[in-house]
Write a protein that holds these residues in place. Structure first.
Motif, PDB file in Angstrom:
ATOM      1  N   PHE A  44     -57.227  63.700 -12.011  1.00 21.28           N
ATOM      2  CA  PHE A  44     -56.815  64.726 -13.557  1.00 21.28           C
ATOM      3  C   PHE A  44     -56.352  65.168 -14.367  1.00 21.28           C
ATOM      4  O   PHE A  44     -56.518  65.474 -15.217  1.00 21.28           O
ATOM      5  CB  PHE A  44     -57.085  66.058 -12.338  1.00 21.28           C
ATOM      6  CG  PHE A  44     -58.636  65.750 -11.531  1.00 21.28           C
ATOM      7  CD1 PHE A  44     -60.097  65.902 -11.640  1.00 21.28           C
ATOM      8  CD2 PHE A  44     -58.552  65.965 -10.091  1.00 21.28           C
ATOM      9  CE1 PHE A  44     -60.454  65.422 -10.694  1.00 21.28           C
ATOM     10  CE2 PHE A  44     -59.084  65.666  -8.667  1.00 21.28           C
ATOM     11  CZ  PHE A  44     -60.185  65.640  -9.663  1.00 21.28           C
ATOM     12  N   SER A  48     -57.142  64.730 -18.262  1.00 18.47           N
ATOM     13  CA  SER A  48     -56.634  65.827 -18.788  1.00 18.47           C
ATOM     14  C   SER A  48     -56.309  65.212 -19.978  1.00 18.47           C
ATOM     15  O   SER A  48     -56.565  66.163 -20.827  1.00 18.47           O
ATOM     16  CB  SER A  48     -55.747  67.771 -18.095  1.00 18.47           C
ATOM     17  OG  SER A  48     -56.781  67.444 -16.854  1.00 18.47           O
ATOM     18  N   LEU A  64     -59.889  72.620 -22.558  1.00 20.63           N
ATOM     19  CA  LEU A  64     -59.906  72.147 -22.161  1.00 20.63           C
ATOM     20  C   LEU A  64     -59.754  73.206 -20.706  1.00 20.63           C
ATOM     21  O   LEU A  64     -60.326  72.773 -19.475  1.00 20.63           O
ATOM     22  CB  LEU A  64     -58.947  71.196 -21.761  1.00 20.63           C
ATOM     23  CG  LEU A  64     -57.781  71.074 -21.095  1.00 20.63           C
ATOM     24  CD1 LEU A  64     -58.678  69.297 -19.989  1.00 20.63           C
ATOM     25  CD2 LEU A  64     -56.482  69.823 -21.100  1.00 20.63           C
ATOM     26  N   GLY A  68     -61.577  73.294 -17.299  1.00 23.07           N
ATOM     27  CA  GLY A  68     -61.190  72.702 -15.703  1.00 23.07           C
ATOM     28  C   GLY A  68     -61.177  74.396 -14.615  1.00 23.07           C
ATOM     29  O   GLY A  68     -61.618  74.132 -13.774  1.00 23.07           O
ATOM     30  N   ALA A  72     -63.574  74.100 -11.297  1.00 21.64           N
ATOM     31  CA  ALA A  72     -63.174  74.414 -10.373  1.00 21.64           C
ATOM     32  C   ALA A  72     -63.353  76.120 -10.160  1.00 21.64           C
ATOM     33  O   ALA A  72     -63.633  75.567  -8.357  1.00 21.64           O
ATOM     34  CB  ALA A  72     -61.248  74.838 -10.421  1.00 21.64           C
ATOM     35  N   PHE A 126     -57.192  69.951  -8.443  1.00 25.08           N
ATOM     36  CA  PHE A 126     -58.106  69.751  -9.534  1.00 25.08           C
ATOM     37  C   PHE A 126     -57.179  71.164 -10.747  1.00 25.08           C
ATOM     38  O   PHE A 126     -56.735  70.819 -11.577  1.00 25.08           O
ATOM     39  CB  PHE A 126     -59.238  70.168  -9.094  1.00 25.08           C
ATOM     40  CG  PHE A 126     -59.937  70.457 -10.380  1.00 25.08           C
ATOM     41  CD1 PHE A 126     -59.982  68.998 -11.258  1.00 25.08           C
ATOM     42  CD2 PHE A 126     -60.417  71.171 -11.193  1.00 25.08           C
ATOM     43  CE1 PHE A 126     -61.126  68.615 -12.282  1.00 25.08           C
ATOM     44  CE2 PHE A 126     -60.578  71.447 -12.540  1.00 25.08           C
ATOM     45  CZ  PHE A 126     -61.858  70.319 -12.730  1.00 25.08           C
ATOM     46  N   VAL A 127     -56.757  72.078 -10.202  1.00 23.22           N
ATOM     47  CA  VAL A 127     -56.209  73.071 -10.992  1.00 23.22           C
ATOM     48  C   VAL A 127     -55.038  72.835 -11.606  1.00 23.22           C
ATOM     49  O   VAL A 127     -54.567  72.631 -12.752  1.00 23.22           O
ATOM     50  CB  VAL A 127     -57.015  74.472 -10.966  1.00 23.22           C
ATOM     51  CG1 VAL A 127     -56.337  75.362 -11.777  1.00 23.22           C
ATOM     52  CG2 VAL A 127     -57.788  74.622 -10.159  1.00 23.22           C
ATOM     53  N   ILE A 130     -53.986  69.988 -14.854  1.00 21.11           N
ATOM     54  CA  ILE A 130     -55.446  70.576 -15.920  1.00 21.11           C
ATOM     55  C   ILE A 130     -54.035  71.521 -16.263  1.00 21.11           C
ATOM     56  O   ILE A 130     -53.220  71.522 -17.949  1.00 21.11           O
ATOM     57  CB  ILE A 130     -56.476  70.974 -15.948  1.00 21.11           C
ATOM     58  CG1 ILE A 130     -57.008  70.285 -15.302  1.00 21.11           C
ATOM     59  CG2 ILE A 130     -56.738  71.796 -16.632  1.00 21.11           C
ATOM     60  CD1 ILE A 130     -58.936  70.664 -15.158  1.00 21.11           C
ATOM     61  N   TYR A 134     -51.909  70.733 -20.028  1.00 20.30           N
ATOM     62  CA  TYR A 134     -52.091  71.296 -21.395  1.00 20.30           C
ATOM     63  C   TYR A 134     -50.495  72.275 -21.667  1.00 20.30           C
ATOM     64  O   TYR A 134     -49.914  72.120 -23.373  1.00 20.30           O
ATOM     65  CB  TYR A 134     -52.966  73.014 -21.104  1.00 20.30           C
ATOM     66  CG  TYR A 134     -53.129  73.653 -21.907  1.00 20.30           C
ATOM     67  CD1 TYR A 134     -54.678  72.799 -23.043  1.00 20.30           C
ATOM     68  CD2 TYR A 134     -52.606  74.081 -22.618  1.00 20.30           C
ATOM     69  CE1 TYR A 134     -54.299  74.078 -23.930  1.00 20.30           C
ATOM     70  CE2 TYR A 134     -53.179  75.307 -23.354  1.00 20.30           C
ATOM     71  CZ  TYR A 134     -54.423  75.195 -24.209  1.00 20.30           C
ATOM     72  OH  TYR A 134     -54.223  75.735 -25.302  1.00 20.30           O
TER      73      TYR A 134
END
Length: 550
Positions: A44, A48, A64, A68, A72, A126-127, A130, A134
């Motif tokens: 991910f 991203s 983005l 995300g 999620a 996942f989170v 991201i 970013y």
């Protein structure tokens, strides 16, 4: 509130006490988590990075964050079905909690917090990548990362509240408590249909999004694409906007709005639980006995001697189907996870015509077969049937020491039962691909044969992992699914196997220019050799493996 925290503390200790039994186990769990978080950054984080670059060309970087957090939230909403049902209604501790001087809202809130903690761990893969990617690419300051921690701690509340309310009302008004087995089947089928329905709805709603419309969103107003990306969970718009405007007063305002909405959702959950939870949970600990008179012929048929191996396999399958926690976490969740990923990654714009074109293209059929095999292997390996095969027996495991059954028979019966569950799910997908998607029967047959071979390997590894780390002294069935590092390590091993297989497929396609038949026979041969080696090793060491189960 004091009672809620104390009860939450007790429930967490019951589920996760083993994690802190020794410094060695703490270090092992942390290492497992860091390794899997690294896998999350590989997948991910890389994704991203690419998406950020595309959005940056149009000045829409904050989209983005919207993607995300929205994805999620959907993930938490869909994957919490089995967890909420098991923890709220089917855990053994409910009988002990109901007589205590606790309000229904206090009991269910404490259980809610334990599920929430699990979702923090699962969604972090996942989170976190991201949010970090970013922040690094945008050159964000310390305030951004402080806001990120707050948003990360808050975003699962709303989707978890929504699914909890939905299931709470369902259990209250469907009167399932009179028959636990019937309730388990109805709720399990409901969860499957609900997850599929949500996915189909989202794909159907987006089916007409053309390239021109996407361009218009990218070149439109600064918040237009963000609104579009957060359609299904609109509250994530406030979180994403607050993060992107972290250095302004409006950013703080958006973050506060998101927190307030989340807290209001939690209050609604608390009030609803006080009204509906108790009436939905009473009676679930009992069952309905069927009193049936059995004649002489039927009795003789039932007690007829059969194979020890076959009898043990039947025992394993009956335990899976008749125990609600095992049925939901092994069978139902094992089926819903591939469904979620199928609609998320293989169906684009409400259509899978692109996949049919690749499969029918002779130049790409070999690559498509290899990729489909890897995808099927990885998705179905998430099934927890194998990694709980010994632990599911609980205290009754020690009966096996006195049964006149060879250790090899017990070991491979457990492997076969786990393999059979995965194969059943695989066969269902194969039928759907042929009957509805109209994928070539030849392609599906080759894919199915490869997966049969590959799933035998992953199930042998999963059962061996469980034998090495089995916990047969549990008092809470849910502990098998959320309190053991075996599941994390098995996921990591399956990821490495899938990565190695992808490497073989890429070599076959790009270097050897292999077609579908060469790809099929090479993968079949490689996995066949590995299976023979591991089967022989398990046969030789079967007695020692079972002796280590304490």
């Amino acid at each position: 509130m004091h009672k809620i925290w104390r009860l939450t503390n007790v429930l967490l200790k019951m589920s996760y006490a083993e994690w802190f039994a020794s410094k060695k186990k703490v270090a092992l769990y942390l290492f497992s988590y860091v390794m899997l978080l690294g896998v999350g950054f590989i997948f991910f984080g890389t994704m991203s990075y690419g998406v950020y670059g595309v959005f940056a060309q149009y000045g829409q970087q904050k989209a983005l964050l919207g993607i995300g957090l929205a994805v999620a939230s959907i993930w938490v909403f869909l994957t919490s079905v089995t967890s909420v049902l098991t923890v709220f209604y089917y855990e053994d501790d409910i009988e002990n909690l109901l007589p205590l001087p606790l309000q229904p809202s206090q009991i269910v809130t404490a259980k809610f917090l334990t599920v929430l903690l699990t979702q923090y761990v699962l969604s972090s893969f996942f989170v976190i990548p991201i949010l970090v990617i970013y922040g690094v690419l945008s050159g964000a300051g310390i305030v951004y990362y402080l806001y990120s921690v707050v948003i990360y701690a808050t975003f699962p509340i709303i989707p978890l509240v929504l699914i909890s309310l939905l299931l709470m009302v369902l259990m209250r008004f469907t009167n399932l408590s009179k028959n636990k087995d019937r309730g388990r089947l109805i709720v399990g089928l409901f969860s499957i249909l609900f997850v599929v329905g949500i996915n189909v709805f989202m794909q159907w709603n987006n089916r007409s999004a053309s390239q021109e419309q996407v361009e218009n969103l990218l070149t439109g107003g600064s918040g237009e694409i963000l609104v579009s990306m957060t359609t299904y969970f609109p509250t994530t718009y406030f979180a994403a906007t607050g993060l992107s405007q972290y250095n302004t007063a409006m950013g703080l305002l958006y973050v506060l709005i998101f927190i307030v909405i989340s807290m209001m959702a939690f209050i609604l959950f608390y009030v609803t639980a006080q009204t509906y939870y108790l009436k939905g949970v009473i009676g679930l600990s009992g069952g309905v006995a069927k009193r049936k008179k059995v004649g002489t012929a039927a009795y003789e048929k039932q007690v007829k001697q059969t194979s020890k191996w076959l009898t043990y396999v039947k025992k394993e399958l009956r335990m899976l189907m008749r125990t609600p926690a095992f049925f939901l976490n092994c069978v139902i969740q094992g089926l819903t996870t591939p469904i979620i990923f199928f609609f998320a990654f293989f169906q684009q714009n409400g259509s899978i015509e692109w996949m049919k074109r690749i499969v029918t293209n002779p130049d790409q059929a070999g690559l498509a077969l290899g990729v489909a095999f890897c995808a099927g292997m990885f998705l179905l390996s998430s099934n927890m049937t194998a990694t709980t095969s010994f632990s599911r027996d609980g205290s009754s495991w020690f009966v096996n020491r006195y049964l006149p059954i060879a250790p090899q028979t017990i070991l491979f019966a457990k492997i076969f039962a786990s393999w059979l569950v995965s194969v059943s799910i695989l066969a269902l997908f194969g039928i759907v691909m042929v009957a509805l998607v109209k994928v070539s029967l030849l392609f599906v047959t080759l894919w199915f044969v490869l997966c049969l071979n590959g799933l035998w390997l992953t199930n042998m590894i999963g059962v061996r992992w469980d034998a090495k780390t089995a916990d047969v002294h549990w008092e809470n069935e849910q502990k098998l699914f959320k309190g053991r590092y075996t599941l994390l390590w098995n996921l990591l091993v399956n990821f490495l196997i899938a990565a190695a297989t992808v490497g073989i497929v890429l070599v076959l396609y790009f270097i050897l220019h292999a077609g579908i038949w060469m790809t099929f026979f090479v993968l079949l041969f490689v996995y066949g050799i590995v299976n023979v080696i591991i089967v022989r090793a398990l046969q030789v060491d079967a007695e020692n493996i079972l002796d280590n189960v304490q």
